[in-house]
Scaffold this motif. Structure first.
Motif, short mmCIF file in Angstrom:
data_model
loop_
_atom_site.label_atom_id
_atom_site.label_comp_id
_atom_site.label_asym_id
_atom_site.label_seq_id
_atom_site.Cartn_x
_atom_site.Cartn_y
_atom_site.Cartn_z
N ARG A 161 0.80 -1.16 -0.01
CA ARG A 161 0.19 -0.03 -0.18
C ARG A 161 1.03 1.39 -0.13
O ARG A 161 0.46 2.08 -0.81
CB ARG A 161 -1.11 -0.14 1.05
CG ARG A 161 -1.85 1.22 0.95
CD ARG A 161 -3.09 1.09 2.03
NE ARG A 161 -2.99 1.97 3.20
CZ ARG A 161 -3.97 2.20 4.09
NH1 ARG A 161 -5.11 1.63 3.95
NH2 ARG A 161 -3.79 2.72 5.18
N GLN A 162 1.87 1.40 0.93
CA GLN A 162 2.77 2.45 0.92
C GLN A 162 3.53 2.76 -0.49
O GLN A 162 3.50 3.60 -0.93
CB GLN A 162 3.75 2.23 1.83
CG GLN A 162 3.56 2.22 3.21
CD GLN A 162 4.56 1.74 4.19
OE1 GLN A 162 5.39 1.16 3.84
NE2 GLN A 162 4.06 1.95 5.69
N LEU A 163 3.83 1.52 -1.22
CA LEU A 163 4.23 1.60 -2.48
C LEU A 163 3.14 2.37 -3.54
O LEU A 163 3.76 3.15 -4.38
CB LEU A 163 4.62 0.27 -2.96
CG LEU A 163 5.49 0.04 -4.49
CD1 LEU A 163 6.96 0.84 -4.24
CD2 LEU A 163 5.78 -1.27 -4.93
N CYS A 164 2.07 1.92 -3.53
CA CYS A 164 1.21 2.60 -4.33
C CYS A 164 0.86 3.83 -4.11
O CYS A 164 1.09 4.76 -5.15
CB CYS A 164 -0.35 1.86 -4.05
SG CYS A 164 -0.34 0.07 -4.95
N ASP A 165 1.07 4.49 -2.71
CA ASP A 165 0.72 5.85 -2.52
C ASP A 165 2.03 6.61 -2.79
O ASP A 165 1.86 7.61 -3.41
CB ASP A 165 0.77 5.96 -0.79
CG ASP A 165 -0.62 5.54 -0.29
OD1 ASP A 165 -1.49 5.34 -1.29
OD2 ASP A 165 -0.81 5.41 0.97
N LEU A 166 3.36 5.96 -2.77
CA LEU A 166 4.71 6.53 -3.17
C LEU A 166 4.50 7.00 -4.60
O LEU A 166 4.84 8.19 -4.94
CB LEU A 166 5.66 5.80 -2.50
CG LEU A 166 6.99 6.61 -3.03
CD1 LEU A 166 7.33 7.59 -2.35
CD2 LEU A 166 8.20 5.57 -2.80
N GLU A 167 4.11 5.91 -5.50
CA GLU A 167 4.13 6.08 -6.75
C GLU A 167 3.06 7.40 -7.32
O GLU A 167 3.84 8.20 -8.28
CB GLU A 167 3.70 5.06 -7.66
CG GLU A 167 3.91 4.90 -9.12
CD GLU A 167 3.48 3.80 -9.81
OE1 GLU A 167 3.65 3.79 -10.94
OE2 GLU A 167 3.24 2.53 -8.99
N LEU A 168 1.93 7.42 -6.67
CA LEU A 168 1.08 8.47 -6.92
C LEU A 168 1.51 9.96 -6.39
O LEU A 168 1.16 10.68 -6.99
CB LEU A 168 -0.45 8.10 -6.60
CG LEU A 168 -0.90 7.04 -7.45
CD1 LEU A 168 -2.07 6.41 -6.99
CD2 LEU A 168 -1.28 7.48 -8.83
#
Length: 574
Positions: free
Chosen positions: A39-46
């Protein structure tokens, strides 16, 4: 006319960016780091690509509290969902984290360096307040609340991000656009009005009709913009969904629609989520956004009531329509009218008109049973994709998990079942006898409670992988503990059938017929930690079948199991 940069100017800009990234990579080697969750990875990408604009990092405490309580960042910008970087107290102490220090963020998939965060503050959230204000409830049946309470760590770190490289994707790369790339794509196509459609489910004819109608009413083109990060637990995997979207795209008039994937970790936050989705779509270049009935709703709470009203999401987004600068296109559910062979919004259907619909539950039932799915509901190309992912039970894998005392008859029953299922054909059959697993997979383990649980977890993992591949698995460990058996069941049931078979042969009978004398050695103390002698056996209360070799023969027991498999559709006609 705006000045267009000369080619050398662009080259210089790229060179500066490359030099900065290299400097950050070198610096990152000497900084503490954490590995991001999915989830953190998704947030970071955006955050990095501008999908979460105006955010420039993970929220500090002031922004977090303002968003939770007021739907705005501290500076007044509209924003509805907390975007936070959660860490443990151990992380903070071990890495010596504190304000002004810099922290490297790494990808959990390959440990690559993605960004450096400059810490502004470290704070402990009130998770109950966050649950109630953001999700409207503290009920852990809600997937967002459940994640918050059981997976999000104790502390949040706020701070701005300096990007080093974007996360690398290996799937559907042609359909992955950053906001800037998608806006440029629209410009190249001369699309000035774009209506975005958010989805986390496969699309069918009703969805196609809904989006075409929205485009027609608004004189716009269509952006199919599905979330392919984290969605609701139990949703269809994104690989299958994207194959469905690819299959449905040719059903649009040529040039009307395009497909772009959004690496979003959904929270299933209903009205707040709808507002968040609208902001994100504005960043990606959409001018209009479809909000349907119960947008991003997670279903019912623990009392059986819907978490959100059917049109709460539409109402909240409409409240901020002037500030959003993206036009909301509200839609009700579409339903099929067989007399005219068309779809209509349910609120437009004349009273007394016959309508047809297939619910998600009914669709899944038909897929499992291999039953007919009519073309008025979905396109044959879409149904084929779904049938490939969700074959009928006659083509699915399953696991028969036999548990019981040593010498209870598990092994001869298992070997006989292997023969019967091989004779049946249609699947490969794998036999995992307790002693074989102990020798081949768990030779380093002893017989403590912890080691026994590890052994059963390994059997569960292997059984799940074989079941996913469509095999028939026969596992026959002693498996004395209910918790370990339940864990194995949960692993397998994600991919196919699981049957717990309690070989309830009495301990006295097992001892009397033990020709190897193993029980005598255990009773004399020569063998320690032996189930039924000086180690407990928790009898299953949830067995699918209970058998007893002291009262039945192997043939009868195998037939009983085969009849259950036939009843449930796993064997029989194919």
């Amino acid at each position: 006319m705006a000045n267009i940069p000369h080619g050398n100017v662009l080259k210089d800009a790229h060179a500066r960016d490359a030099h900065k990234n290299e400097s950050l990579r070198i610096e990152a080697e000497s900084l503490p780091s954490i590995v991001l969750t999915d989830r953190q990875l998704c947030d970071l990408e955006l955050i990095m690509n501008g999908g979460f604009s105006p955010l420039e990092g993970f929220m500090n405490q002031d922004d977090y509290l303002s968003v939770v309580r007021n739907l705005r960042l501290k500076n007044g910008c509209l924003w509805s969902m907390p975007i936070t970087l959660d860490v443990t107290e151990k992380d903070i102490k071990t890495l010596d984290l504190a304000p002004s220090k810099r922290l490297v963020l790494r990808d959990f998939r390959d440990d690559s360096t993605l960004a450096i965060l400059t810490i502004q503050d470290i704070y402990q959230p009130d998770k109950v307040e966050e649950a109630i204000k953001v999700f409207g409830d503290n009920d852990e049946i809600h997937p967002g609340v459940n994640y918050l309470k059981n997976q999000v760590k104790e502390y949040y770190i706020g701070g701005n991000i300096e990007a080093i490289q974007a996360p690398i994707h290996y799937d559907y790369v042609a359909h992955r656009y950053t906001p800037a790339e998608l806006r440029a794509h629209f410009k190249k196509l001369n699309w000035s009005r774009v209506v975005a459609f958010q989805t986390r489910n496969p699309m069918h004819r009703a969805h196609r009709e809904l989006t075409v109608r929205a485009a027609r009413i608004r004189q716009a083109n269509v952006l199919i913009h599905p979330a392919v990060g984290l969605t609701k637990p139990g949703d269809v995997d994104h690989y299958t969904r994207v194959r469905v979207y690819q299959a449905i795209m040719p059903k649009y008039p040529n040039g009307m629609a395009t497909l772009s994937l959004l690496p979003l970790a959904m929270r299933m936050g209903g009205p707040r989520e709808a507002l968040w989705h609208a902001i994100i779509r504005k960043n990606f270049g959409a001018t209009h956004f479809i909000i349907g009935r119960d947008h991003a709703g997670p279903g019912k709470n623990s009392k059986g009531k819907d978490f959100y009203g059917p049109y709460e999401a539409q109402e909240l987004v409409a409240k901020y329509k002037d500030e959003l600068k993206i036009e909301v296109v509200p839609f009700q559910m579409m339903t099929y009218i067989p007399d005219s062979d068309e779809y209509m919004a349910i609120d437009e259907v004349p009273e007394g008109t016959q309508t047809l619909n297939i619910s998600g539950t009914e669709l899944r039932r038909r897929l499992r049973a291999g039953a007919h799915i009519p073309e008025w509901f979905s396109y044959p190309e879409v149904v084929k994709v779904l049938r490939d992912t969700f074959p009928p039970k006659s083509k699915q894998g399953f696991t028969l998990f036999l548990t019981g005392y040593y010498n209870s008859g598990k092994d001869p029953i298992s070997r006989a079942l292997q023969v019967v299922l091989n004779q049946q054909g249609g699947r490969s059959v794998s036999l995992l006898l307790g002693e074989i697993v102990r020798h081949e997979l768990s030779s380093e383990l002893g017989f403590s409670r912890k080691d026994r649980d590890i052994n059963i977890a390994r059997i569960g993992f292997v059984s799940a992988e074989l079941t996913k591949a469509g095999a028939a698995v026969i596992a026959a460990p002693i498996a004395p503990y209910a918790e370990a058996r339940n864990h194995a069941r949960s692993l397998v049931e994600a991919y196919g059938g699981f049957y717990l078979i309690h070989v309830n042969t009495p301990l006295e009978y097992c001892i009397q017929t033990d020709r190897k004398g193993i029980y005598k050695k255990a009773q004399s103390g020569e063998i320690k930690g032996f189930t039924g002698v000086d180690d407990p056996y928790e009898k299953p209360t949830d067995a699918d079948i209970v058998v007893d070799l002291s009262k039945q023969n192997v043939n009868e027991i195998c037939h009983q199991i085969v009849l259950l498999l036939e009843k449930d559709g796993y064997i029989g006609e194919r």
